[in-house]
Design a protein around this motif. Structure first.
Motif, PDB file in Angstrom:
ATOM      1  N   ASP A 262     -11.627  39.661   1.964  1.00  0.00           N
ATOM      2  CA  ASP A 262     -12.437  39.277   0.902  1.00  0.00           C
ATOM      3  C   ASP A 262     -12.926  37.885   1.082  1.00  0.00           C
ATOM      4  O   ASP A 262     -12.289  37.006   0.651  1.00  0.00           O
ATOM      5  CB  ASP A 262     -11.616  39.384  -0.346  1.00  0.00           C
ATOM      6  CG  ASP A 262     -11.991  40.574  -1.150  1.00  0.00           C
ATOM      7  OD1 ASP A 262     -11.475  40.660  -2.230  1.00  0.00           O
ATOM      8  OD2 ASP A 262     -12.799  41.365  -0.736  1.00  0.00           O
ATOM      9  N   ARG A 263     -13.864  37.706   1.638  1.00  0.00           N
ATOM     10  CA  ARG A 263     -15.261  37.422   1.634  1.00  0.00           C
ATOM     11  C   ARG A 263     -15.986  38.690   1.289  1.00  0.00           C
ATOM     12  O   ARG A 263     -17.011  38.624   0.680  1.00  0.00           O
ATOM     13  CB  ARG A 263     -15.702  36.965   2.975  1.00  0.00           C
ATOM     14  CG  ARG A 263     -14.852  35.833   3.438  1.00  0.00           C
ATOM     15  CD  ARG A 263     -15.236  35.448   4.747  1.00  0.00           C
ATOM     16  NE  ARG A 263     -14.171  34.632   5.188  1.00  0.00           N
ATOM     17  CZ  ARG A 263     -14.293  33.632   5.961  1.00  0.00           C
ATOM     18  NH1 ARG A 263     -15.462  33.361   6.433  1.00  0.00           N
ATOM     19  NH2 ARG A 263     -13.287  32.929   6.291  1.00  0.00           N
ATOM     20  N   HIS A 264     -15.659  39.789   1.742  1.00  0.00           N
ATOM     21  CA  HIS A 264     -16.143  41.118   1.332  1.00  0.00           C
ATOM     22  C   HIS A 264     -15.622  41.449  -0.049  1.00  0.00           C
ATOM     23  O   HIS A 264     -15.806  42.316  -0.509  1.00  0.00           O
ATOM     24  CB  HIS A 264     -15.674  42.080   2.387  1.00  0.00           C
ATOM     25  CG  HIS A 264     -15.305  43.458   2.006  1.00  0.00           C
ATOM     26  ND1 HIS A 264     -15.087  44.388   2.964  1.00  0.00           N
ATOM     27  CD2 HIS A 264     -15.095  44.086   0.848  1.00  0.00           C
ATOM     28  CE1 HIS A 264     -14.766  45.506   2.425  1.00  0.00           C
ATOM     29  NE2 HIS A 264     -14.762  45.345   1.142  1.00  0.00           N
ATOM     30  N   GLY A 265     -15.022  40.879  -0.800  1.00  0.00           N
ATOM     31  CA  GLY A 265     -14.729  41.255  -2.155  1.00  0.00           C
ATOM     32  C   GLY A 265     -14.362  39.980  -2.823  1.00  0.00           C
ATOM     33  O   GLY A 265     -13.217  39.739  -3.114  1.00  0.00           O
ATOM     34  N   HIS A 266     -15.358  39.093  -2.936  1.00  0.00           N
ATOM     35  CA  HIS A 266     -15.029  37.692  -3.175  1.00  0.00           C
ATOM     36  C   HIS A 266     -14.151  37.469  -4.395  1.00  0.00           C
ATOM     37  O   HIS A 266     -13.211  36.725  -4.352  1.00  0.00           O
ATOM     38  CB  HIS A 266     -16.303  36.883  -3.331  1.00  0.00           C
ATOM     39  CG  HIS A 266     -16.018  35.475  -3.729  1.00  0.00           C
ATOM     40  ND1 HIS A 266     -15.263  34.626  -2.964  1.00  0.00           N
ATOM     41  CD2 HIS A 266     -16.341  34.788  -4.837  1.00  0.00           C
ATOM     42  CE1 HIS A 266     -15.157  33.470  -3.569  1.00  0.00           C
ATOM     43  NE2 HIS A 266     -15.802  33.539  -4.706  1.00  0.00           N
ATOM     44  N   VAL A 279      -8.832  40.768  -4.008  1.00  0.00           N
ATOM     45  CA  VAL A 279      -8.348  41.501  -2.842  1.00  0.00           C
ATOM     46  C   VAL A 279      -8.608  40.677  -1.593  1.00  0.00           C
ATOM     47  O   VAL A 279      -9.711  40.133  -1.417  1.00  0.00           O
ATOM     48  CB  VAL A 279      -9.048  42.871  -2.720  1.00  0.00           C
ATOM     49  CG1 VAL A 279      -8.569  43.609  -1.473  1.00  0.00           C
ATOM     50  CG2 VAL A 279      -8.792  43.715  -3.958  1.00  0.00           C
ATOM     51  N   TYR A 280      -7.610  40.554  -0.751  1.00  0.00           N
ATOM     52  CA  TYR A 280      -7.745  39.846   0.513  1.00  0.00           C
ATOM     53  C   TYR A 280      -7.565  40.822   1.662  1.00  0.00           C
ATOM     54  O   TYR A 280      -6.579  41.567   1.699  1.00  0.00           O
ATOM     55  CB  TYR A 280      -6.709  38.732   0.622  1.00  0.00           C
ATOM     56  CG  TYR A 280      -6.768  37.981   1.930  1.00  0.00           C
ATOM     57  CD1 TYR A 280      -7.632  36.904   2.096  1.00  0.00           C
ATOM     58  CD2 TYR A 280      -5.965  38.356   2.998  1.00  0.00           C
ATOM     59  CE1 TYR A 280      -7.701  36.221   3.306  1.00  0.00           C
ATOM     60  CE2 TYR A 280      -6.026  37.674   4.211  1.00  0.00           C
ATOM     61  CZ  TYR A 280      -6.892  36.616   4.359  1.00  0.00           C
ATOM     62  OH  TYR A 280      -6.963  35.946   5.547  1.00  0.00           O
ATOM     63  N   LEU A 367      -4.341  43.124   0.735  1.00  0.00           N
ATOM     64  CA  LEU A 367      -3.437  42.668  -0.319  1.00  0.00           C
ATOM     65  C   LEU A 367      -4.190  42.427  -1.616  1.00  0.00           C
ATOM     66  O   LEU A 367      -5.289  41.867  -1.615  1.00  0.00           O
ATOM     67  CB  LEU A 367      -2.740  41.361   0.096  1.00  0.00           C
ATOM     68  CG  LEU A 367      -1.792  41.413   1.299  1.00  0.00           C
ATOM     69  CD1 LEU A 367      -1.412  40.010   1.738  1.00  0.00           C
ATOM     70  CD2 LEU A 367      -0.556  42.229   0.967  1.00  0.00           C
ATOM     71  N   VAL A 368      -3.586  42.853  -2.722  1.00  0.00           N
ATOM     72  CA  VAL A 368      -4.127  42.625  -4.052  1.00  0.00           C
ATOM     73  C   VAL A 368      -3.260  41.583  -4.759  1.00  0.00           C
ATOM     74  O   VAL A 368      -2.030  41.652  -4.703  1.00  0.00           O
ATOM     75  CB  VAL A 368      -4.139  43.930  -4.877  1.00  0.00           C
ATOM     76  CG1 VAL A 368      -4.645  43.666  -6.295  1.00  0.00           C
ATOM     77  CG2 VAL A 368      -4.983  44.989  -4.198  1.00  0.00           C
TER      78      VAL A 368
END
Length: 414
Positions: A262-266, A279-280, A367-368
């Motif tokens: 997450d850059r894709h799910g900032h 989310v990472y 990871l959340v």
């Protein structure tokens, strides 16, 4: 009142830590419900005490652990396995609704699965609602970082926060019991935490577990198809996927790694009473010691962290589970990419939706994190710094994470 057991018997499953108020709730239901109940008490060493309390004020005729109460209800001590007990009750007794009090040191999901999987039990019963009773002051204390939460007992050495998270995450209804001991602000905080852990759970503040029986006995809140999909961390992960898609390509971080979230799910807010989540994801492994240091220093504002981590120098998928002050890591099994070619291809053919990277296969971190008032940018930066650098690619590592399938390691304890 039911006169036969040909139809499916509704079931309410009650969970909660020791002292939360489960037995008080059972007494309340027995004295106020407008239907005949069968109550199955299973509390790991507390059976006799609980059965006696449930039956308080009632005439008892105990036969093989089944107590006929004066109001026509049944109290059954779980002296054999659960499946045998509930089948025997359905065959031998006449009642309208079964209430199962699961052990104070166990989670309700396995009990619910007994009633929903293909079995003789599922043919007789229909789960209505999963209820968790919380000792609300203890619930808040477990996540406050003040002092050390109590243990569950000799049967399980996990801290209280682990138990509370697992019970809340699969609940349909949560009683915020002992509300009279909480301020309005504390009750609001407890409700925020519950909704972060299980966004669809209904919450009811109670004193001495007093609640309208119809909220528990005829609510119809349970969906058997979603017993594994209730936790808030899964919702956050699904939200990240829906918003950005699994295959989004990202830029390179300072270590030159591809991060497809997450850059894709900032920032994925669950925006439930101020509680947010993110989310990472990464396609580069963690340095074991640096990642362990990150987990040990997670701020108390993070209520729940959950997911899978790629740890350098091991071919095991490592599951990370944090609940308040507790962090545990479990080796779930090998990455499919690490298997021999024939076995790897077989697994991939059987899982057409498996996300696969040309270089790393299924190896990835996902990871959340759920919490309130945390510094997301700082957490992300520390996670980035915990990744293996290009210079460290060929280094042999030794760290605290498990390396054998099924092995569990405590990374941080209260």
């Amino acid at each position: 009142m039911m006169t036969d057991t040909d139809g499916e018997i509704p079931v309410t499953i009650i969970s909660g830590s020791l002292g939360a108020g489960k037995t008080t709730l059972l007494n309340h239901l027995l004295s106020s419900a407008d239907r005949t109940l069968a109550v199955l008490v299973n509390d790991m060493g507390e059976v006799n005490v609980d059965a006696e309390l449930v039956a308080e004020g009632s005439e008892l005729d105990v036969d093989d652990g089944v107590a006929e109460l004066s109001n026509g209800c049944i109290c059954c001590e779980l002296q054999d396995d659960l499946e045998t007990a509930v089948v025997r009750l359905a065959r031998d007794r006449s009642f309208d609704h079964l209430v199962v009090e699961s052990s104070g040191i166990s989670e309700p999901a396995p009990v619910a699965r007994l009633f929903t999987t293909e079995s003789r039990v599922a043919a007789l019963y229909d789960v209505d609602t999963l209820v968790t009773v919380l000792d609300t002051p203890a619930f808040l204390e477990a996540f406050s970082g003040e002092g050390t939460p109590e243990r569950r007992g000799d049967e399980d050495e996990r801290p209280l926060s682990d138990l509370l998270v697992e019970q809340v995450e699969v609940s349909n209804l949560v009683l915020l019991n002992k509300a009279d001991l909480c301020s309005d602000a504390a009750l609001t905080e407890a409700e925020e935490l519950v909704r972060a852990l299980q966004p669809e759970a209904e919450t009811i503040p109670t004193e001495f577990s007093a609640v309208d029986p119809d909220r528990l006995l005829a609510a119809g809140l349970f969906d058997p198809g979603r017993v594994n999909d209730l936790p808030g961390w899964k919702r956050a992960l699904e939200s990240a996927d829906d918003d950005h898609g699994h295959d989004a390509e990202e830029g390179h971080g300072e270590h030159g790694h591809d991060e497809d979230g997450d850059r894709h799910g900032h920032h994925h807010p669950d925006e439930v009473y101020g509680v947010t989540s993110f989310v990472y994801r990464s396609r580069r492994p963690f340095h074991p010691e640096r990642f362990a240091t990150f987990l040990r220093n997670l701020p108390r504002a993070i209520v729940r962290a959950k997911g899978t981590a790629w740890i350098a120098d091991t071919e095991m998928r490592v599951s990370i589970a944090q609940a308040g002050p507790s962090v545990r890591a479990t080796a779930q099994g090998p990455w499919i990419a690490s298997l021999p070619e024939v076995e790897r291809d077989m697994y991939r053919s059987n899982r057409p939706d498996l996300e696969w990277d040309e270089d790393h296969g299924d190896r990835r971190t996902e990871l959340v994190f759920i919490g309130t008032d945390y510094d997301e940018a700082a957490l992300r930066a520390t996670l980035e710094d915990a990744l293996v650098t290009d210079e460290e690619r060929e280094t042999a590592f030794d760290g605290p994470f498990p390396t054998e399938q099924g092995e569990e390691v405590v990374i941080r304890e209260p």
